[in-house]
Design a protein around this motif. Structure first.
Motif, mmCIF file in Angstrom:
data_model
loop_
_atom_site.group_PDB
_atom_site.id
_atom_site.type_symbol
_atom_site.label_atom_id
_atom_site.label_comp_id
_atom_site.label_asym_id
_atom_site.label_seq_id
_atom_site.Cartn_x
_atom_site.Cartn_y
_atom_site.Cartn_z
ATOM 1 N N GLN A 114 10.231 -22.925 -51.622
ATOM 2 C CA GLN A 114 8.885 -23.292 -51.856
ATOM 3 C C GLN A 114 7.810 -22.215 -51.849
ATOM 4 O OE1 GLN A 114 8.566 -26.767 -52.611
ATOM 5 N NE2 GLN A 114 10.906 -26.345 -52.232
ATOM 6 N N VAL A 115 8.019 -20.997 -50.945
ATOM 7 C CA VAL A 115 7.311 -19.940 -51.058
ATOM 8 C C VAL A 115 7.581 -18.705 -51.912
ATOM 9 C CG1 VAL A 115 6.288 -18.156 -49.532
ATOM 10 C CG2 VAL A 115 6.484 -20.534 -48.676
ATOM 11 N N VAL A 116 9.128 -18.444 -51.825
ATOM 12 C CA VAL A 116 9.576 -17.258 -52.522
ATOM 13 C C VAL A 116 9.978 -17.733 -53.824
ATOM 14 C CG1 VAL A 116 11.389 -15.446 -52.684
ATOM 15 C CG2 VAL A 116 10.279 -15.956 -50.417
ATOM 16 N N GLY A 117 10.457 -18.867 -54.008
ATOM 17 C CA GLY A 117 10.572 -19.580 -55.561
ATOM 18 C C GLY A 117 11.935 -19.499 -55.784
ATOM 19 N N LEU A 118 12.908 -19.246 -54.985
ATOM 20 C CA LEU A 118 14.398 -19.398 -55.386
ATOM 21 C C LEU A 118 14.853 -20.819 -55.629
ATOM 22 C CD1 LEU A 118 16.300 -17.109 -52.734
ATOM 23 C CD2 LEU A 118 15.121 -16.447 -55.089
ATOM 24 N N SER A 119 15.816 -20.772 -56.441
ATOM 25 C CA SER A 119 16.092 -22.449 -56.777
ATOM 26 C C SER A 119 16.962 -22.906 -55.689
ATOM 27 C CB SER A 119 17.007 -22.311 -58.096
ATOM 28 O OG SER A 119 18.374 -21.416 -57.993
ATOM 29 N N TYR A 120 17.233 -24.207 -55.534
ATOM 30 C CA TYR A 120 18.222 -24.625 -54.567
ATOM 31 C C TYR A 120 19.749 -23.928 -54.732
ATOM 32 C CZ TYR A 120 14.763 -28.358 -53.473
ATOM 33 O OH TYR A 120 13.548 -28.856 -53.232
ATOM 34 N N GLU A 121 20.315 -23.601 -55.747
ATOM 35 C CA GLU A 121 21.482 -23.013 -56.024
ATOM 36 C C GLU A 121 21.238 -21.621 -55.570
ATOM 37 O OE1 GLU A 121 19.640 -24.788 -58.297
ATOM 38 O OE2 GLU A 121 20.921 -26.541 -58.518
#
Length: 201
Positions: free
Chosen positions: A155-162
């Motif tokens: 939610q902050v850094v923006g990585l996907s769940y995968e």
């Protein structure tokens, strides 16, 4: 100083990741311009991650700098199999863990009887968004470590769940569950903080 970041779209993030990875590979060959662009592209992501992982905005810049120093020291081993962002965040995670170990082993001395009040007096005040940033850090700090990390990465850094699953070494479903529970806990805490106090009987 509290770091903030607006979530980028999946397309924007993929483009940034591809560019940052290319710059990291070019920097490995000695391209200084590419090294500077690599740092600029990912500096804020590392700073956000370090702030939320360590819970200490005062040392976040030092830990971010340490992360990049470590990254450039091991850049010759980076082959681009994972994105430069994922590789860099794993280094940041180790830097924060090492700082915790170092702090735990070091005696703490203070020349004042009320060290907590002295620390609070050194905090910056009156900055736009400062109080909101501190409030968010306090809310995040109350989360279990695994949920906080999953929430910050997605939610902050923006990585996907995968990507977060690969980074943390757990299943995608586990990441989704941790983020969902973190979001629900933050919402409960926020609503609880906003609720008016019950009138005295």
């Amino acid at each position: 100083m509290t770091a903030t970041v607006l979530p980028a779209s999946r397309t924007e993030r993929a483009a940034t990741d591809a560019a940052a990875t290319a710059w990291a590979l070019a920097a490995r060959s000695g391209d200084r311009h590419a090294a500077e662009r690599f740092v600029r592209a990912l500096h804020n992501d590392v700073l956000c991650y370090v702030v939320h992982l360590s819970g200490d905005p005062q040392t976040a810049h030092d830990l971010t700098q340490d992360t990049f120093v470590r990254a450039f020291g091991s850049l010759h081993r980076f082959e681009g199999r994972a994105s430069a962002r994922t590789w860099l965040l794993s280094i940041a995670r180790r830097a924060v863990a090492d700082s915790f170990r170092h702090a735990a082993a070091r005696p703490r001395l203070a020349d004042t009887s009320d060290w907590q009040a002295a620390v609070e007096r050194t905090q910056p005040r009156g900055l736009p968004g400062f109080e909101e940033g501190v409030a968010l850090l306090d809310l995040l700090d109350a989360l279990p470590d695994e949920r906080r990390e999953a929430f910050v990465l997605t939610q902050v850094v923006g990585l996907s769940y995968e990507e977060t699953a690969g980074f943390t070494g757990c299943a995608v479903g586990t990441v989704r569950s941790r983020v969902s529970r973190a979001r629900a806990a933050l919402e409960r805490q926020f609503l609880g903080a906003e609720a008016p106090a019950a009138p005295a009987a």
